[in-house]
Design a protein around this motif. Structure first.
Motif, PDB file in Angstrom:
ATOM      1  N   ALA A  13       0.850  -1.187   0.000  1.00  0.00           N
ATOM      2  CA  ALA A  13       0.000   0.000   0.000  1.00  0.00           C
ATOM      3  C   ALA A  13       0.886   1.238   0.000  1.00  0.00           C
ATOM      4  CB  ALA A  13      -0.923  -0.008   1.211  1.00  0.00           C
ATOM      5  N   PRO A  14       1.660   1.465  -1.099  1.00  0.00           N
ATOM      6  CA  PRO A  14       2.631   2.565  -1.110  1.00  0.00           C
ATOM      7  C   PRO A  14       1.975   3.923  -0.908  1.00  0.00           C
ATOM      8  CG  PRO A  14       2.303   1.662  -3.314  1.00  0.00           C
ATOM      9  CD  PRO A  14       1.599   0.738  -2.363  1.00  0.00           C
ATOM     10  N   ILE A  15       2.705   4.822  -0.250  1.00  0.00           N
ATOM     11  CA  ILE A  15       2.266   6.194  -0.015  1.00  0.00           C
ATOM     12  C   ILE A  15       3.304   7.102  -0.657  1.00  0.00           C
ATOM     13  CG2 ILE A  15       1.694   7.918   1.727  1.00  0.00           C
ATOM     14  CD1 ILE A  15       1.130   5.545   3.651  1.00  0.00           C
ATOM     15  N   ALA A  16       2.922   7.732  -1.777  1.00  0.00           N
ATOM     16  CA  ALA A  16       3.890   8.497  -2.585  1.00  0.00           C
ATOM     17  C   ALA A  16       5.073   7.580  -2.913  1.00  0.00           C
ATOM     18  CB  ALA A  16       4.301   9.774  -1.865  1.00  0.00           C
ATOM     19  N   ASP A  17       6.302   7.990  -2.587  1.00  0.00           N
ATOM     20  CA  ASP A  17       7.450   7.127  -2.889  1.00  0.00           C
ATOM     21  C   ASP A  17       7.869   6.279  -1.697  1.00  0.00           C
ATOM     22  OD1 ASP A  17       8.468   9.118  -1.276  1.00  0.00           O
ATOM     23  OD2 ASP A  17      10.244   9.509  -2.524  1.00  0.00           O
ATOM     24  N   LEU A  18       7.013   6.224  -0.675  1.00  0.00           N
ATOM     25  CA  LEU A  18       7.314   5.450   0.530  1.00  0.00           C
ATOM     26  C   LEU A  18       6.773   4.030   0.383  1.00  0.00           C
ATOM     27  CD1 LEU A  18       8.339   5.312   3.474  1.00  0.00           C
ATOM     28  CD2 LEU A  18       6.100   6.175   4.184  1.00  0.00           C
TER      29      LEU A  18
END
Length: 284
Positions: A13-18
């Motif tokens: 569940a990526p958050i932006a590039d995280l």
């Protein structure tokens, strides 16, 4: 011996590039009362001159966040006047309670130099009687967290809260909540007694383990039945475990966005009070 009900794999569940894996909730498991939510960020390596963590100012009410920094750092600021930079091995314990606004970003040094990052954030519920307590924040570096070493050095327990083999945790929580991270070297063994009526939170961060006869691996949450009080854990290779246990509250849970309350009316009230500025004014 406590039996295992099911294992749940964390989903990407990526958050932006995280890089992020959501371990709770998933399609197969809504919560493990009183454990509500777990995001596993990383592991990944940030380049120099990066933007860092993307968690700018946002509100919370009605629960607590416990953040484990395995690699990298996290810079905290909130409308209760708390500020800190916690580095690898440290933890943050924030009681949102009646409500505040906070931000969790990377330090200027980390954004400049980059490096490895791995962080877990766990949300734990508060009982109805404590949902509107005054907000609180505790930030601890690794040396401030008591640890105990067992099995000839093959097992190290970092006691965040509760009592672990005679070692008291660093944080005295509002509820009977025990949390620890445990480092295993290959072949390390650990036997624990946990009350049969407690919910167990057993998340394998790294490596492979065998618990009560069943193997598990990195990024898996093991769900237990309430039918015994013994845990037998063996490390099949070097591993890191997030382990918690607590008595369930057995109260209604209504979660919407950044708020966790007992009724929909309380959620609406939280939004009204947030919009009215009652969670404080952001100064960042």
């Amino acid at each position: 011996m406590r039996t295992i009900k099911q294992q749940h794999r964390a989903v990407s569940a990526p958050i932006a590039d995280l890089v992020t894996y959501r371990a709770l909730p998933t399609q197969s498991l809504e919560h493990l009362d009183p454990f509500l939510f777990l995001n596993h960020h990383g592991p990944q390596t940030y380049r120099p001159n990066n933007q860092g963590l993307p968690f700018g100012p946002h509100p919370h009410r009605g629960f607590e966040t416990v953040t484990f920094i395995l690699e990298g750092d996290i810079m905290h600021q909130d409308t209760g006047g708390h500020e800190s930079i916690i580095r690898a091995g440290g933890i943050q314990w924030m009681t949102a309670g009646s409500g505040l606004i906070h931000a969790e970003i990377s330090s200027p040094a980390f954004k400049q130099t980059g490096g490895p990052l791995e962080i877990l954030q766990l949300w734990v519920n508060l009982p109805a009687k404590d949902k509107l307590v005054a907000p609180r924040y505790i930030g601890l570096q690794e040396p401030e967290i008591p640890s105990t070493t067992l099995d000839d050095g093959r097992v190290t327990i970092h006691a965040v809260s509760g009592n672990w083999e005679g070692t008291a945790g660093a944080v005295q929580p509002l509820t009977d909540m025990s949390l620890a991270t445990i480092n295993f070297r290959a072949s390390g063994k650990l036997d624990l007694t946990i009350p049969a009526d407690h919910t167990i939170f057993f998340y394998t961060i790294r490596g492979k383990l065998r618990v009560n006869g069943q193997e598990t691996e990195a990024r898996r949450l093991t769900e237990f039945n309430y039918d015994g009080d013994d845990l037998h854990i063996e490390a099949l290779e070097d591993a890191v475990l997030l382990l918690g246990h607590a008595q369930p509250f057995r109260e209604p849970i209504v979660a919407y966005g950044p708020f966790v309350m007992n009724t929909e009316a309380e959620i609406e009230q939280a939004y009204q009070e947030y919009r009215a500025g009652k969670f404080g004014q952001w100064q960042g």
